[in-house]
Motif scaffolding. Structure first.
Motif, PDB file in Angstrom:
ATOM      1  N   ASN A  23       0.825  -1.212   0.000  1.00 35.75           N
ATOM      2  CA  ASN A  23       0.000   0.000   0.000  1.00 35.75           C
ATOM      3  C   ASN A  23       0.859   1.262   0.000  1.00 35.75           C
ATOM      4  OD1 ASN A  23      -2.455  -1.325  -0.081  1.00 35.75           O
ATOM      5  ND2 ASN A  23      -2.631  -1.456   2.157  1.00 35.75           N
ATOM      6  N   GLU A  24       1.893   1.279   0.837  1.00 34.91           N
ATOM      7  CA  GLU A  24       2.785   2.437   0.884  1.00 34.91           C
ATOM      8  C   GLU A  24       3.532   2.593  -0.445  1.00 34.91           C
ATOM      9  OE1 GLU A  24       5.383   2.510   4.231  1.00 34.91           O
ATOM     10  OE2 GLU A  24       3.775   2.334   5.712  1.00 34.91           O
ATOM     11  N   LEU A  25       3.827   1.462  -1.066  1.00 31.20           N
ATOM     12  CA  LEU A  25       4.513   1.495  -2.353  1.00 31.20           C
ATOM     13  C   LEU A  25       3.629   2.134  -3.426  1.00 31.20           C
ATOM     14  CD1 LEU A  25       7.092   0.610  -3.826  1.00 31.20           C
ATOM     15  CD2 LEU A  25       6.040  -1.624  -4.199  1.00 31.20           C
ATOM     16  N   ILE A  26       2.368   1.755  -3.454  1.00 27.78           N
ATOM     17  CA  ILE A  26       1.421   2.317  -4.425  1.00 27.78           C
ATOM     18  C   ILE A  26       1.222   3.817  -4.177  1.00 27.78           C
ATOM     19  CG2 ILE A  26      -0.988   2.275  -5.177  1.00 27.78           C
ATOM     20  CD1 ILE A  26      -0.911  -0.781  -4.675  1.00 27.78           C
ATOM     21  N   GLN A  27       1.145   4.203  -2.915  1.00 32.31           N
ATOM     22  CA  GLN A  27       0.996   5.625  -2.580  1.00 32.31           C
ATOM     23  C   GLN A  27       2.196   6.443  -3.061  1.00 32.31           C
ATOM     24  OE1 GLN A  27       0.291   5.926   1.635  1.00 32.31           O
ATOM     25  NE2 GLN A  27      -1.542   4.623   1.565  1.00 32.31           N
ATOM     26  N   ALA A  28       3.380   5.845  -2.991  1.00 30.87           N
ATOM     27  CA  ALA A  28       4.600   6.557  -3.386  1.00 30.87           C
ATOM     28  C   ALA A  28       4.622   6.867  -4.880  1.00 30.87           C
ATOM     29  CB  ALA A  28       5.824   5.723  -3.014  1.00 30.87           C
ATOM     30  N   LEU A  29       3.889   6.070  -5.654  1.00 31.62           N
ATOM     31  CA  LEU A  29       3.902   6.256  -7.107  1.00 31.62           C
ATOM     32  C   LEU A  29       3.304   7.585  -7.547  1.00 31.62           C
ATOM     33  CD1 LEU A  29       2.947   2.662  -8.266  1.00 31.62           C
ATOM     34  CD2 LEU A  29       5.121   3.807  -8.613  1.00 31.62           C
ATOM     35  N   GLY A  30       2.488   8.182  -6.724  1.00 30.57           N
ATOM     36  CA  GLY A  30       1.871   9.458  -7.087  1.00 30.57           C
ATOM     37  C   GLY A  30       2.681  10.661  -6.686  1.00 30.57           C
ATOM     38  N   LYS A  31       3.929  10.464  -6.320  1.00 26.57           N
ATOM     39  CA  LYS A  31       4.723  11.557  -5.759  1.00 26.57           C
ATOM     40  C   LYS A  31       5.841  12.055  -6.687  1.00 26.57           C
ATOM     41  CE  LYS A  31       3.763  10.246  -0.972  1.00 26.57           C
ATOM     42  NZ  LYS A  31       4.322   9.880   0.346  1.00 26.57           N
ATOM     43  N   GLN A 129       9.821 -17.042 -14.475  1.00 28.25           N
ATOM     44  CA  GLN A 129       8.509 -17.624 -14.788  1.00 28.25           C
ATOM     45  C   GLN A 129       7.438 -16.558 -14.903  1.00 28.25           C
ATOM     46  OE1 GLN A 129       8.474 -21.160 -15.335  1.00 28.25           O
ATOM     47  NE2 GLN A 129      10.602 -20.460 -15.324  1.00 28.25           N
ATOM     48  N   TRP A 130       7.429 -15.622 -13.969  1.00 28.17           N
ATOM     49  CA  TRP A 130       6.505 -14.495 -14.008  1.00 28.17           C
ATOM     50  C   TRP A 130       7.004 -13.375 -13.112  1.00 28.17           C
ATOM     51  CZ3 TRP A 130       4.967 -13.624  -9.072  1.00 28.17           C
ATOM     52  CH2 TRP A 130       4.773 -14.714  -8.213  1.00 28.17           C
ATOM     53  N   VAL A 131       6.459 -12.199 -13.356  1.00 29.42           N
ATOM     54  CA  VAL A 131       6.812 -11.011 -12.570  1.00 29.42           C
ATOM     55  C   VAL A 131       5.519 -10.304 -12.168  1.00 29.42           C
ATOM     56  CG1 VAL A 131       7.862  -8.711 -12.657  1.00 29.42           C
ATOM     57  CG2 VAL A 131       9.035 -10.653 -13.716  1.00 29.42           C
ATOM     58  N   ASP A 132       5.417  -9.921 -10.895  1.00 29.10           N
ATOM     59  CA  ASP A 132       4.333  -9.045 -10.445  1.00 29.10           C
ATOM     60  C   ASP A 132       4.853  -7.617 -10.474  1.00 29.10           C
ATOM     61  OD1 ASP A 132       2.456 -10.975 -10.126  1.00 29.10           O
ATOM     62  OD2 ASP A 132       2.497 -11.023  -7.943  1.00 29.10           O
ATOM     63  N   LEU A 133       4.200  -6.792 -11.304  1.00 26.51           N
ATOM     64  CA  LEU A 133       4.670  -5.441 -11.576  1.00 26.51           C
ATOM     65  C   LEU A 133       3.595  -4.427 -11.179  1.00 26.51           C
ATOM     66  CD1 LEU A 133       7.017  -3.902 -13.274  1.00 26.51           C
ATOM     67  CD2 LEU A 133       5.297  -3.890 -15.096  1.00 26.51           C
ATOM     68  N   ILE A 134       3.997  -3.385 -10.466  1.00 29.15           N
ATOM     69  CA  ILE A 134       3.084  -2.275 -10.174  1.00 29.15           C
ATOM     70  C   ILE A 134       3.387  -1.169 -11.174  1.00 29.15           C
ATOM     71  CG2 ILE A 134       2.322  -0.578  -8.482  1.00 29.15           C
ATOM     72  CD1 ILE A 134       3.183  -2.495  -6.293  1.00 29.15           C
ATOM     73  N   ASN A 135       2.404  -0.861 -12.042  1.00 29.68           N
ATOM     74  CA  ASN A 135       2.654   0.149 -13.074  1.00 29.68           C
ATOM     75  C   ASN A 135       2.437   1.564 -12.543  1.00 29.68           C
ATOM     76  OD1 ASN A 135      -0.109   0.628 -13.086  1.00 29.68           O
ATOM     77  ND2 ASN A 135      -0.484  -0.382 -15.049  1.00 29.68           N
ATOM     78  N   SER A 136       2.576   2.547 -13.413  1.00 27.67           N
ATOM     79  CA  SER A 136       2.520   3.950 -12.968  1.00 27.67           C
ATOM     80  C   SER A 136       1.129   4.363 -12.494  1.00 27.67           C
ATOM     81  CB  SER A 136       2.973   4.871 -14.104  1.00 27.67           C
ATOM     82  OG  SER A 136       2.150   4.672 -15.243  1.00 27.67           O
ATOM     83  N   ASP A 137       0.108   3.554 -12.833  1.00 21.38           N
ATOM     84  CA  ASP A 137      -1.252   3.830 -12.353  1.00 21.38           C
ATOM     85  C   ASP A 137      -1.532   3.160 -11.011  1.00 21.38           C
ATOM     86  OD1 ASP A 137      -1.896   5.292 -14.646  1.00 21.38           O
ATOM     87  OD2 ASP A 137      -2.387   3.466 -15.755  1.00 21.38           O
ATOM     88  N   GLY A 138      -0.523   2.490 -10.456  1.00 21.11           N
ATOM     89  CA  GLY A 138      -0.703   1.789  -9.195  1.00 21.11           C
ATOM     90  C   GLY A 138      -1.408   0.454  -9.346  1.00 21.11           C
ATOM     91  N   LYS A 139      -1.495  -0.053 -10.565  1.00 23.06           N
ATOM     92  CA  LYS A 139      -2.159  -1.333 -10.824  1.00 23.06           C
ATOM     93  C   LYS A 139      -1.157  -2.477 -10.787  1.00 23.06           C
ATOM     94  CE  LYS A 139      -5.052  -3.695 -14.247  1.00 23.06           C
ATOM     95  NZ  LYS A 139      -5.659  -3.607 -15.606  1.00 23.06           N
ATOM     96  N   LEU A 140      -1.526  -3.559 -10.094  1.00 18.42           N
ATOM     97  CA  LEU A 140      -0.666  -4.733 -10.008  1.00 18.42           C
ATOM     98  C   LEU A 140      -0.932  -5.636 -11.208  1.00 18.42           C
ATOM     99  CD1 LEU A 140       1.414  -6.349  -8.311  1.00 18.42           C
ATOM    100  CD2 LEU A 140      -0.516  -7.496  -7.221  1.00 18.42           C
ATOM    101  N   ILE A 141       0.118  -5.922 -11.975  1.00 19.00           N
ATOM    102  CA  ILE A 141      -0.002  -6.732 -13.179  1.00 19.00           C
ATOM    103  C   ILE A 141       0.925  -7.947 -13.060  1.00 19.00           C
ATOM    104  CG2 ILE A 141       0.297  -6.811 -15.685  1.00 19.00           C
ATOM    105  CD1 ILE A 141       0.035  -3.761 -15.675  1.00 19.00           C
ATOM    106  N   ARG A 142       0.395  -9.133 -13.323  1.00 19.97           N
ATOM    107  CA  ARG A 142       1.265 -10.312 -13.432  1.00 19.97           C
ATOM    108  C   ARG A 142       1.590 -10.505 -14.907  1.00 19.97           C
ATOM    109  NH1 ARG A 142       0.981 -15.638  -9.887  1.00 19.97           N
ATOM    110  NH2 ARG A 142       1.696 -13.966  -8.489  1.00 19.97           N
ATOM    111  N   ILE A 165       8.962  -3.671  -9.856  1.00 24.49           N
ATOM    112  CA  ILE A 165       8.866  -5.121  -9.696  1.00 24.49           C
ATOM    113  C   ILE A 165       8.647  -5.427  -8.218  1.00 24.49           C
ATOM    114  CG2 ILE A 165      10.103  -7.311  -9.928  1.00 24.49           C
ATOM    115  CD1 ILE A 165      11.651  -5.945 -12.278  1.00 24.49           C
ATOM    116  N   LEU A 166       7.528  -6.073  -7.932  1.00 22.56           N
ATOM    117  CA  LEU A 166       7.187  -6.387  -6.543  1.00 22.56           C
ATOM    118  C   LEU A 166       7.703  -7.761  -6.135  1.00 22.56           C
ATOM    119  CD1 LEU A 166       5.651  -5.473  -3.979  1.00 22.56           C
ATOM    120  CD2 LEU A 166       3.633  -6.618  -4.911  1.00 22.56           C
ATOM    121  N   LYS A 167       7.474  -8.758  -6.967  1.00 17.76           N
ATOM    122  CA  LYS A 167       7.969 -10.111  -6.693  1.00 17.76           C
ATOM    123  C   LYS A 167       8.038 -10.871  -8.001  1.00 17.76           C
ATOM    124  CE  LYS A 167       3.339 -11.585  -5.237  1.00 17.76           C
ATOM    125  NZ  LYS A 167       2.526 -12.086  -4.114  1.00 17.76           N
TER     126      LYS A 167
END
Length: 386
Positions: A23-31, A129-142, A165-167
């Motif tokens: 959550n804190e990571l997503i909030q940081a994206l708007g800064k 195998q895969w990457v969980d990515l938080i994009n600039s809109d704060g959306k989590l994408i696998r 890259i989150l995980k």
């Protein structure tokens, strides 16, 4: 806050954010404009944001490890050293590794690293195998090769520009021991070195250290050429067979101070090159070496970057297509000899075919050289670029 990469050059001002959860990571994206940073082991300023930098060290959990199939899921801030500590006793090792075990998982994916085995196994992305990515809109994408494949290809090698890259999940290499069968050959010239790379093109790992200050045309490019294979149980002696994944604990030294800028000069490098070349030339051709010493020799000295002084250093690295490798490498080495500016560490590796949207490697040879920052070396690197 002033930040630099591992090379201590350049140093830039940036605000550092240290989110503790998603959550804190997503909030940081708007800064504002920002980039993620792992353990700061990349050279240059690639992990420093123009305005803000997100420190990912709090995202350092190994989430799961499938000991039967060799799959590991971990957060992006996990350091390679901790991954190896977890998987090695169970008979697994990373398929592709950089030259330091202090890089993070996220950093290795973002840089799509290569190792001494690119000619065989390719880039690190081949085993993601895969990457969980938080994009600039704060959306989590696998994303993976099969799911959101376009963003996956732009993320592996994208240096963090597609999101944070989150995980990730990675595939591991099965091994029987913690030891490497090593073969070392001293060569007299660049031609001889390249011929060895081609002769041993099926060896899993290959690399050469080059004496970059040779003036004699017959000896330009003389090298210490090394190949390696993961040792099997039958390669070990009776004592090692009892505990094939156990190696002696290393005592790491730490560079206590920044060395004065004059210490690394053409004469000290010449002396080092002479000692290193001849000490390896008289060694046994074949030997068993533990995984840590083989893959991460520079990690023996913590904070070794201080030996270049407070101004830091830069690494020049290029890849030359195979057709022109001998000509191009010879020209580079002749410039080095002519300018009398030595590189303390000059490394040559063979690459396989280019892969993915962002791929530094291509079918050919790559040379990497480290230079202390000063006016002469900056001018030299511009000339090498040309």
């Amino acid at each position: 806050m002033k930040l630099s990469g591992w090379s201590k050059y350049p140093i830039k001002n940036t605000e550092v954010l240290k989110p503790k959860n998603e959550n804190e990571l997503i909030q940081a994206l708007g800064k504002g404009q920002l980039i993620a940073r792992g353990n700061g082991r990349s050279y240059g300023d690639s992990s420093i944001g123009l305005q803000k930098t997100i420190d990912m060290k709090n995202f350092n959990r190994i989430i799961s490890f499938d000991n039967e199939k060799g799959y590991l899921i971990a957060e992006s801030g996990v350091i390679l050293k901790d991954i190896i500590k977890k998987i090695l006793p169970h008979g697994w090792f990373p398929y592709v590794t950089p030259g330091t075990k202090f890089a993070t998982l996220g950093g290795m994916i973002a840089a799509n690293i290569h190792g001494k085995n690119h000619h065989i196994d390719g880039n690190f992305s081949n085993f993601v195998q895969w990457v969980d990515l938080i994009n600039s809109d704060g959306k989590l994408i696998r994303c993976s090769k099969n799911e959101n494949s376009e963003i996956f290809e732009w993320t592996t090698g994208g240096m963090g520009l597609t999101g944070i890259i989150l995980k990730a999940s990675i595939k591991l290499r099965p091994i029987k021991t913690a030891w490497i069968k090593q073969k070392v050959i001293a060569t007299k010239s660049l031609d001889e070195t390249i011929n060895l790379f081609e002769s041993f093109k099926n060896a899993t790992y290959s690399v050469a250290w080059i004496d970059c200050l040779q003036k004699n045309n017959e000896n330009i490019g003389r090298s210490i050429f090394t190949i390696g294979e993961h040792a099997e149980l039958e390669d070990l002696d009776k004592n090692k067979k009892k505990t094939p994944f156990k190696v002696s604990k290393k005592i790491n030294l730490t560079m206590p101070i920044y060395l004065p800028s004059w210490v690394l000069n053409v004469w000290t490098i010449k002396i080092f090159n002479f000692i290193y070349y001849w000490s390896n030339k008289i060694k046994k051709t074949y030997s068993l070496i533990d995984w840590d010493s083989y893959f991460y020799p520079l990690d023996k000295i913590l904070e070794w970057n201080k030996m270049y002084g407070r101004r830091g250093f830069a690494q020049f690295q290029c890849v030359i297509p195979k057709k022109h490798s001998r000509t191009g490498l010879l020209e580079i080495l002749k410039i080095m000899s002519e300018t009398k500016i030595g590189s303390f560490l000059t490394v040559l590796k063979k690459f396989g075919p280019e892969q993915g949207k962002f791929s530094f490697p291509m079918d050919g040879y790559t040379i990497a050289m480290d230079f202390p920052i000063n006016n002469k070396t900056l001018a030299l690197m511009n000339r090498l670029d040309d």
